[in-house]
Scaffold this active site. Structure first.
Site, mmCIF file in Angstrom:
data_model
loop_
_atom_site.group_PDB
_atom_site.id
_atom_site.type_symbol
_atom_site.label_atom_id
_atom_site.label_comp_id
_atom_site.label_asym_id
_atom_site.label_seq_id
_atom_site.Cartn_x
_atom_site.Cartn_y
_atom_site.Cartn_z
ATOM 1 N N CYS A 282 -5.113 5.913 -3.825
ATOM 2 C CA CYS A 282 -4.458 4.603 -3.793
ATOM 3 C C CYS A 282 -3.064 4.776 -4.383
ATOM 4 O O CYS A 282 -2.923 5.040 -5.583
ATOM 5 C CB CYS A 282 -5.258 3.577 -4.586
ATOM 6 S SG CYS A 282 -4.470 1.952 -4.689
ATOM 7 N N CYS B 70 0.868 -1.180 0.000
ATOM 8 C CA CYS B 70 0.000 0.000 0.000
ATOM 9 C C CYS B 70 0.900 1.224 0.000
ATOM 10 O O CYS B 70 1.595 1.488 0.986
ATOM 11 C CB CYS B 70 -0.926 0.008 1.210
ATOM 12 S SG CYS B 70 -1.975 1.477 1.301
ATOM 13 N N GLY C 67 -2.139 2.086 -6.863
ATOM 14 C CA GLY C 67 -2.951 2.310 -8.060
ATOM 15 C C GLY C 67 -2.393 3.424 -8.920
ATOM 16 O O GLY C 67 -2.374 3.333 -10.148
ATOM 17 N N GLU D 43 -10.405 -0.431 -4.637
ATOM 18 C CA GLU D 43 -9.353 -1.217 -4.010
ATOM 19 C C GLU D 43 -9.876 -2.589 -3.590
ATOM 20 O O GLU D 43 -10.941 -2.692 -2.959
ATOM 21 C CB GLU D 43 -8.788 -0.487 -2.788
ATOM 22 C CG GLU D 43 -7.934 0.713 -3.142
ATOM 23 C CD GLU D 43 -7.017 1.108 -1.996
ATOM 24 O OE1 GLU D 43 -6.326 0.221 -1.455
ATOM 25 O OE2 GLU D 43 -7.005 2.302 -1.651
ATOM 26 N N HIS E 171 -3.008 -5.049 -10.236
ATOM 27 C CA HIS E 171 -3.868 -3.967 -10.715
ATOM 28 C C HIS E 171 -4.293 -4.209 -12.160
ATOM 29 O O HIS E 171 -3.499 -4.688 -12.974
ATOM 30 C CB HIS E 171 -3.136 -2.625 -10.650
ATOM 31 C CG HIS E 171 -2.953 -2.107 -9.260
ATOM 32 N ND1 HIS E 171 -3.809 -1.212 -8.685
ATOM 33 C CD2 HIS E 171 -2.011 -2.377 -8.328
ATOM 34 C CE1 HIS E 171 -3.406 -0.949 -7.450
ATOM 35 N NE2 HIS E 171 -2.314 -1.647 -7.220
#
Length: 282
Positions: free
Chosen positions: A217, A74, A220, A208, A159
């Site tokens: 994010c 993260c 992301g 998410e 992703h």
């Protein structure tokens, strides 16, 4: 047993941080995480972060989504932990060891090297990760009829990145969980819908995995920037603007044919501190 916590956020993506460096905590189960993350009856957060001793880095960082599932990486949480610890710090994660350091614009994080192999994402079977030959129908008439041909990238976690005309026209709350749990993604996937607005600018929204739509994010943003760079849509440094604010993403040039590292830079903040009784949530 009273447990101290720090509530933090990175561009509105919020965390409950538990520090177990000096004293071990009781076993952290998915049920405990989900209870603490509940915004009505708990402290409330998108992710819970646990800092522990590490044998391979300065410290170990474990990350749990609000549904109780543990995830590999993260970016926003890494900036938050970097701010909390201070100075340059290496952090062991399930997605690999990453480095956070202070920056004039907040905290800069070396997110490591992106992975593009279908088995590295992972996908259920082999296909071109730069242009997955798949799509999902949308109910909304205000946007593209089909969300299709994403780029797949792993930046510590998986992703799928879709480039669309208007990221805010996509009914992400409805289509996000459908794509996240599609059988093509055996470990589920984070869903990114992005609009390129300039050679150095991208607008992004993210569903998410295990948390839903968040204000920002970090992984992301990294995955989307790299996907856009691979498709030749943007340059190697880009500002990614999410609902909670902007992140700067730089993808270093390849070295001897291997992908360069990704650096993500942006702010992180402490919201408040407090404590709770472990027995109330266990």
């Amino acid at each position: 047993m009273r447990i101290a916590f720090t509530k933090m956020h990175g561009l509105g993506n919020d965390f409950v941080v538990l520090d177990a460096r000096a004293q071990p905590l009781p076993p952290l189960t998915g049920d405990v995480v989900a209870a603490l993350a509940d915004r009505h009856t708990g402290i409330g957060c998108d992710q819970l972060v646990l800092i522990e001793p590490s044998e391979v880095a300065d410290w170990r960082m474990r990350i749990f989504n609000s549904d109780g599932s543990e995830v590999e990486a993260c970016g926003n949480a890494t900036r938050a932990v970097g701010l909390l610890i201070g100075g340059e710090v290496t952090l062991e994660t399930l997605g690999g060891t990453i480095v956070a350091r202070p920056d004039e614009n907040g905290v800069a994080v070396d997110m490591g090297v992106p992975r593009f192999g279908w088995d590295q994402i992972p996908l259920a079977y082999g296909m071109d990760t730069l242009d997955l030959p798949v799509g999902w129908p949308l109910d909304s008439a205000a946007c593209e009829a089909v969300l299709e041909h994403p780029v797949a990238v792993n930046v510590g976690n998986p992703h799928a990145v879709f480039f669309v005309n208007d990221a805010y026209a996509v009914p992400l709350a409805e289509i996000g969980p459908v794509i996240e749990n599609d059988q093509i993604f055996p470990e589920r996937v984070n869903v990114n819908v992005a609009t390129v607005t300039a050679r150095d600018a991208i607008t992004l929204r993210v569903w998410e995995r295990g948390a839903g739509i968040t204000q920002a994010c970090g992984t992301g943003a990294c995955a989307t920037a790299v996907a856009a760079m691979r498709r030749g849509l943007v340059d190697r440094e880009v500002t990614v603007t999410l609902p909670g604010g902007a992140l700067t993403i730089v993808w270093e040039p390849d070295v001897d044919g291997a992908p360069g590292h990704i650096t993500m830079t942006g702010p992180a903040s402490v919201s408040f501190t407090g404590s709770f009784d472990w027995g109330d949530y266990a």
